[in-house]
Design a protein around this motif. Structure first.
Motif, PDB file in Angstrom:
ATOM      1  N   HIS A  74       0.843  -1.200   0.000  1.00 40.27           N
ATOM      2  CA  HIS A  74       0.000   0.000   0.000  1.00 40.27           C
ATOM      3  C   HIS A  74       0.879   1.251   0.000  1.00 40.27           C
ATOM      4  CE1 HIS A  74      -3.579  -2.353   0.517  1.00 40.27           C
ATOM      5  NE2 HIS A  74      -3.202  -2.820   1.698  1.00 40.27           N
ATOM      6  N   VAL A  75       0.332   2.340  -0.538  1.00 39.61           N
ATOM      7  CA  VAL A  75       0.995   3.643  -0.470  1.00 39.61           C
ATOM      8  C   VAL A  75       0.297   4.453   0.613  1.00 39.61           C
ATOM      9  CG1 VAL A  75       1.565   5.757  -1.705  1.00 39.61           C
ATOM     10  CG2 VAL A  75       1.612   3.564  -2.909  1.00 39.61           C
ATOM     11  N   LEU A  76       1.048   4.886   1.608  1.00 43.13           N
ATOM     12  CA  LEU A  76       0.488   5.624   2.737  1.00 43.13           C
ATOM     13  C   LEU A  76       0.957   7.074   2.684  1.00 43.13           C
ATOM     14  CD1 LEU A  76       1.137   3.017   5.597  1.00 43.13           C
ATOM     15  CD2 LEU A  76      -0.915   3.275   4.192  1.00 43.13           C
ATOM     16  N   PHE A  77       0.018   8.008   2.841  1.00 44.28           N
ATOM     17  CA  PHE A  77       0.347   9.431   2.911  1.00 44.28           C
ATOM     18  C   PHE A  77       0.290   9.864   4.368  1.00 44.28           C
ATOM     19  CE2 PHE A  77      -1.008   8.765  -1.413  1.00 44.28           C
ATOM     20  CZ  PHE A  77      -0.142   9.568  -2.152  1.00 44.28           C
ATOM     21  N   LEU A  78       1.429  10.288   4.892  1.00 48.04           N
ATOM     22  CA  LEU A  78       1.545  10.624   6.306  1.00 48.04           C
ATOM     23  C   LEU A  78       1.602  12.136   6.499  1.00 48.04           C
ATOM     24  CD1 LEU A  78       4.308   8.026   7.299  1.00 48.04           C
ATOM     25  CD2 LEU A  78       1.840   7.677   7.154  1.00 48.04           C
ATOM     26  N   PHE A  79       1.131  12.582   7.656  1.00 48.74           N
ATOM     27  CA  PHE A  79       1.207  13.996   8.050  1.00 48.74           C
ATOM     28  C   PHE A  79       0.664  14.907   6.948  1.00 48.74           C
ATOM     29  CE2 PHE A  79       4.681  11.791  10.298  1.00 48.74           C
ATOM     30  CZ  PHE A  79       4.236  11.978  11.602  1.00 48.74           C
ATOM     31  N   ASN A  80      -0.564  14.628   6.556  1.00 50.45           N
ATOM     32  CA  ASN A  80      -1.261  15.437   5.557  1.00 50.45           C
ATOM     33  C   ASN A  80      -0.483  15.509   4.239  1.00 50.45           C
ATOM     34  OD1 ASN A  80      -3.535  16.381   7.308  1.00 50.45           O
ATOM     35  ND2 ASN A  80      -1.827  17.254   8.469  1.00 50.45           N
ATOM     36  N   SER A  81       0.001  14.339   3.818  1.00 44.43           N
ATOM     37  CA  SER A  81       0.688  14.151   2.528  1.00 44.43           C
ATOM     38  C   SER A  81       2.072  14.792   2.466  1.00 44.43           C
ATOM     39  CB  SER A  81      -0.162  14.682   1.360  1.00 44.43           C
ATOM     40  OG  SER A  81      -1.381  13.966   1.271  1.00 44.43           O
ATOM     41  N   ASN A  82       2.614  15.207   3.602  1.00 42.92           N
ATOM     42  CA  ASN A  82       3.985  15.729   3.604  1.00 42.92           C
ATOM     43  C   ASN A  82       5.006  14.616   3.417  1.00 42.92           C
ATOM     44  OD1 ASN A  82       4.279  18.759   4.211  1.00 42.92           O
ATOM     45  ND2 ASN A  82       2.636  18.117   5.590  1.00 42.92           N
ATOM     46  N   LEU A  83       4.675  13.413   3.870  1.00 39.59           N
ATOM     47  CA  LEU A  83       5.560  12.265   3.722  1.00 39.59           C
ATOM     48  C   LEU A  83       4.795  11.110   3.086  1.00 39.59           C
ATOM     49  CD1 LEU A  83       7.368  12.288   7.206  1.00 39.59           C
ATOM     50  CD2 LEU A  83       8.196  13.275   5.064  1.00 39.59           C
ATOM     51  N   LEU A 134      18.131  11.729   5.831  1.00 42.11           N
ATOM     52  CA  LEU A 134      18.094  10.818   4.685  1.00 42.11           C
ATOM     53  C   LEU A 134      16.758  10.079   4.613  1.00 42.11           C
ATOM     54  CD1 LEU A 134      21.714   9.420   5.085  1.00 42.11           C
ATOM     55  CD2 LEU A 134      20.918  10.809   3.172  1.00 42.11           C
ATOM     56  N   HIS A 135      16.243   9.658   5.776  1.00 45.80           N
ATOM     57  CA  HIS A 135      14.924   9.027   5.813  1.00 45.80           C
ATOM     58  C   HIS A 135      13.867   9.980   5.275  1.00 45.80           C
ATOM     59  CE1 HIS A 135      15.160   5.336   8.627  1.00 45.80           C
ATOM     60  NE2 HIS A 135      16.322   5.512   8.034  1.00 45.80           N
ATOM     61  N   LEU A 136      13.926  11.227   5.703  1.00 46.46           N
ATOM     62  CA  LEU A 136      12.932  12.207   5.268  1.00 46.46           C
ATOM     63  C   LEU A 136      13.072  12.520   3.776  1.00 46.46           C
ATOM     64  CD1 LEU A 136      12.998  14.667   8.313  1.00 46.46           C
ATOM     65  CD2 LEU A 136      11.343  12.848   7.826  1.00 46.46           C
ATOM     66  N   MET A 137      14.310  12.512   3.264  1.00 45.79           N
ATOM     67  CA  MET A 137      14.508  12.704   1.823  1.00 45.79           C
ATOM     68  C   MET A 137      13.774  11.633   1.029  1.00 45.79           C
ATOM     69  SD  MET A 137      18.515  13.750   1.201  1.00 45.79           S
ATOM     70  CE  MET A 137      18.418  13.444  -0.571  1.00 45.79           C
ATOM     71  N   VAL A 138      13.934  10.392   1.453  1.00 45.85           N
ATOM     72  CA  VAL A 138      13.312   9.269   0.751  1.00 45.85           C
ATOM     73  C   VAL A 138      11.792   9.344   0.829  1.00 45.85           C
ATOM     74  CG1 VAL A 138      13.044   6.759   0.808  1.00 45.85           C
ATOM     75  CG2 VAL A 138      15.311   7.757   1.057  1.00 45.85           C
ATOM     76  N   MET A 139      11.261   9.862   1.953  1.00 45.48           N
ATOM     77  CA  MET A 139       9.814   9.864   2.184  1.00 45.48           C
ATOM     78  C   MET A 139       9.129  11.155   1.759  1.00 45.48           C
ATOM     79  SD  MET A 139       9.968   8.262   6.037  1.00 45.48           S
ATOM     80  CE  MET A 139       8.195   8.326   6.295  1.00 45.48           C
ATOM     81  N   SER A 140       9.880  12.164   1.347  1.00 44.63           N
ATOM     82  CA  SER A 140       9.304  13.486   1.087  1.00 44.63           C
ATOM     83  C   SER A 140       8.215  13.441   0.024  1.00 44.63           C
ATOM     84  CB  SER A 140      10.399  14.466   0.654  1.00 44.63           C
ATOM     85  OG  SER A 140      11.275  14.740   1.721  1.00 44.63           O
ATOM     86  N   GLY A 141       7.098  14.141   0.308  1.00 44.09           N
ATOM     87  CA  GLY A 141       5.994  14.198  -0.629  1.00 44.09           C
ATOM     88  C   GLY A 141       5.642  15.607  -1.052  1.00 44.09           C
ATOM     89  N   THR A 142       6.302  16.594  -0.474  1.00 48.99           N
ATOM     90  CA  THR A 142       6.083  17.990  -0.859  1.00 48.99           C
ATOM     91  C   THR A 142       7.430  18.655  -1.107  1.00 48.99           C
ATOM     92  OG1 THR A 142       6.183  18.919   1.379  1.00 48.99           O
ATOM     93  CG2 THR A 142       4.045  18.077   0.638  1.00 48.99           C
ATOM     94  N   LEU A 143       7.414  19.754  -1.826  1.00 50.78           N
ATOM     95  CA  LEU A 143       8.652  20.476  -2.112  1.00 50.78           C
ATOM     96  C   LEU A 143       9.262  21.054  -0.844  1.00 50.78           C
ATOM     97  CD1 LEU A 143       7.549  22.278  -5.393  1.00 50.78           C
ATOM     98  CD2 LEU A 143       9.073  20.316  -5.171  1.00 50.78           C
ATOM     99  N   LEU A 144       8.419  21.375   0.146  1.00 48.30           N
ATOM    100  CA  LEU A 144       8.924  21.905   1.408  1.00 48.30           C
ATOM    101  C   LEU A 144       9.718  20.848   2.170  1.00 48.30           C
ATOM    102  CD1 LEU A 144       9.054  24.217   3.445  1.00 48.30           C
ATOM    103  CD2 LEU A 144       6.891  23.399   4.403  1.00 48.30           C
ATOM    104  N   THR A 145       9.152  19.647   2.300  1.00 52.78           N
ATOM    105  CA  THR A 145       9.872  18.581   3.003  1.00 52.78           C
ATOM    106  C   THR A 145      11.117  18.155   2.221  1.00 52.78           C
ATOM    107  OG1 THR A 145       8.335  16.990   2.012  1.00 52.78           O
ATOM    108  CG2 THR A 145       7.900  17.676   4.283  1.00 52.78           C
ATOM    109  N   ILE A 146      11.059  18.233   0.905  1.00 51.42           N
ATOM    110  CA  ILE A 146      12.245  17.930   0.098  1.00 51.42           C
ATOM    111  C   ILE A 146      13.376  18.881   0.448  1.00 51.42           C
ATOM    112  CG2 ILE A 146      13.193  18.109  -2.238  1.00 51.42           C
ATOM    113  CD1 ILE A 146      10.625  16.891  -3.299  1.00 51.42           C
ATOM    114  N   PHE A 147      13.084  20.173   0.461  1.00 55.33           N
ATOM    115  CA  PHE A 147      14.139  21.164   0.722  1.00 55.33           C
ATOM    116  C   PHE A 147      14.684  21.042   2.148  1.00 55.33           C
ATOM    117  CE2 PHE A 147      15.676  25.418   1.916  1.00 55.33           C
ATOM    118  CZ  PHE A 147      16.635  25.589   0.930  1.00 55.33           C
TER     119      PHE A 147
END
Length: 498
Positions: A74-83, A134-147
């Motif tokens: 399954h694909v899970l969207f966490l923290f309001n799709s931020n991850l 590095l974990h957050l890089m892999v899980m990032s779902g928004t441009l903000l979390t990416i940066f």
């Protein structure tokens, strides 16, 4: 009261997401514990912090395995799709955790780092924080979390490269890395601002994202996408964003080079796949031809990295350029934009991480025992250090992609994924990737074989002085070599988990 419902929904989403955020919570707690441990046990020069860090990474690895089982495709969207969480990025997180564990083991086995006046407690704290990034890089779902995640890893990398403050070369490498890294971050941030201005959202998986971008000016959309990809490409050392790699890898302590050449690269590929997914998944997207763009980048990177490595005499610079070549090869799997390609990418990154970490450990081992850093200084050491030298040959065989090794199976899987997609559409860029990948694999044999040549077939001109070295590093190297051979014979042991 109705006005509060959206906030309530968001809070419920955050609370529900915490149960699938266990590894990252463990890393956050581990960061605080390692920092406190270094303050309390400062006199033992980081030994207690190292033990705690290693135990923590093993715990995080177990937590990720639990997530892997629970997600069930399954694909899970966490923290309001931020991850975002799914099987593929959990696999990458586990590879990162295992590689980080090996890097932490390696740190005190390096003479230059072990003699550091401040000890190594700070380094373990920095590595722990970077693994969270590095974990957050892999899980990032928004441009903000990416940066934010990229900057977390970048700051940690800057500190590690310049950790040996007593070394002028290390300080120079650190300064060069900071300057280039800041420029790459600025470029990426400008691309993100353009992207947000054109789309009106930071969420990569917003349903209206592609619709708004399709309505925007093509040149501006292309510029925004290219700038963001440039920021990611800096982490991956894609040509022409590779110019920092040779000097930084050579100037940094060898364990730091092992960190830089594996962990950020693995996370960078996970981030690249996530960023590309919404565009590739939407059939209406026609603004940027990602197949052509990434294929050209992959071809140029393979050619530049492998041919530049042929002329290198310093072993760490040779491995630096070869790492650039491996980045180009891994881009082949990304360009397929298929499930098989992503599985091939994950297997390739795992095989590369094992062999590359082992090769750099051996570079550190010979630098410690004989102060040998160039190929000329490796002359005749093969018979003096037979176990280390044979392991070096095994690991280089894997990096080249020769049977029977993990690297051979990884390259075969990548070639198969690219060829299957080529058969479906007969895209000439995929054919060019296949040809370039085959040619540069042959070229890589010419520079990888130079190390065994100097170890076993060149006579030592004079007996060099031998220095004491940690014998434990040999045990780790033998284990990594055994893993390479095991995955060469039984690739399904790992391939089925991808």
């Amino acid at each position: 009261m109705p006005q509060l419902l959206p906030i309530s929904d968001q809070l419920n989403n955050v609370i529900d997401s915490l149960s699938m955020f266990r590894p990252e919570l463990c890393l956050s707690v581990l960061f605080l514990l390692v920092m406190a441990c270094d303050l309390v046990y400062a006199s033992n020069r980081g030994r207690a912090s190292r033990m705690l860090t290693c135990a923590g990474f093993l715990l995080v690895l177990v937590a990720n395995w639990g997530e892997y089982i629970e997600t069930d495709d399954h694909v899970l969207f966490l923290f309001n799709s931020n991850l975002i969480l799914h099987h593929s990025n959990i696999v990458l997180k586990m590879i990162i955790d295992a590689a980080a564990f090996a890097v932490v083991l390696f740190f005190p086995w390096d003479d230059q780092l072990r003699k550091h006046g401040k000890g190594l407690g700070d380094a373990y704290t920095i590595i722990t924080a970077s693994v969270l990034g590095l974990h957050l890089m892999v899980m990032s779902g928004t441009l903000l979390t990416i940066f934010i995640s990229v900057e977390m890893v970048s700051i940690a990398s800057y500190l590690l490269v310049a950790y040996r403050t007593e070394s002028g070369f290390s300080a120079e490498a650190g300064l060069k890395y900071v300057l280039f890294g800041m420029a790459a971050s600025a470029v990426m941030l400008y691309g993100i601002s353009l992207f947000y201005g054109l789309s009106g959202t930071l969420n990569l998986f917003d349903g209206n994202l592609i619709t708004y971008l399709q309505q925007a000016d093509t040149a501006m959309v292309t510029l925004a996408v290219v700038l963001i990809l440039a920021g990611i490409g800096f982490k991956l050392s894609v040509v022409p964003l590779h110019f920092w790699v040779p000097d930084v890898y050579q100037g940094a302590a060898t364990p730091v080079t092992a960190y830089l050449s594996t962990l950020p690269k693995i996370a960078g590929f996970g981030l690249l796949v996530t960023f590309l997914t919404p565009f590739i998944a939407n059939l209406a997207w026609n603004k940027v031809d990602f197949i052509t763009l990434l294929s050209v980048a992959g071809i140029v990177t393979m050619v530049a990295g492998n041919f530049a490595a042929v002329w290198q005499q310093n072993v760490k610079r040779l491995l630096a350029y070869s790492g650039i070549g491996h980045t180009g090869f891994a881009l082949m799997a990304v360009v397929t934009f298929s499930a098989q390609g992503i599985k091939a990418l994950n297997f390739y990154l795992a095989a590369y991480a094992v062999a590359n970490l082992g090769a750099l450990m051996l570079a550190g081992y010979f630098a410690n025992t004989m102060k040998a850093e160039s190929l000329d200084e490796y002359k005749g050491l093969g018979f003096k250090y037979p176990v280390a030298s044979v392991c070096f040959v095994i690991l280089l065989i894997s990096l080249t992609g020769i049977p029977v090794s993990a690297g051979f199976n990884a390259k075969v899987i990548v070639f198969s994924a690219v060829y299957e997609v080529y058969q479906q559409g007969h895209n000439v860029m995929l054919l060019a990737l296949l040809v370039t990948g085959a040619v540069t694999t042959v070229v890589s044999l010419f520079y990888y074989i130079k190390i065994p040549l100097y170890l076993f077939l060149k006579n030592q001109e004079s007996e060099g002085r031998e220095y004491p070295s940690h014998k434990k590093i040999l045990v780790t190297i033998v284990v990594l070599s055994a893993i390479v051979v095991l995955l060469g014979i039984f690739p399904d042991l790992l391939a089925n988990l991808m």
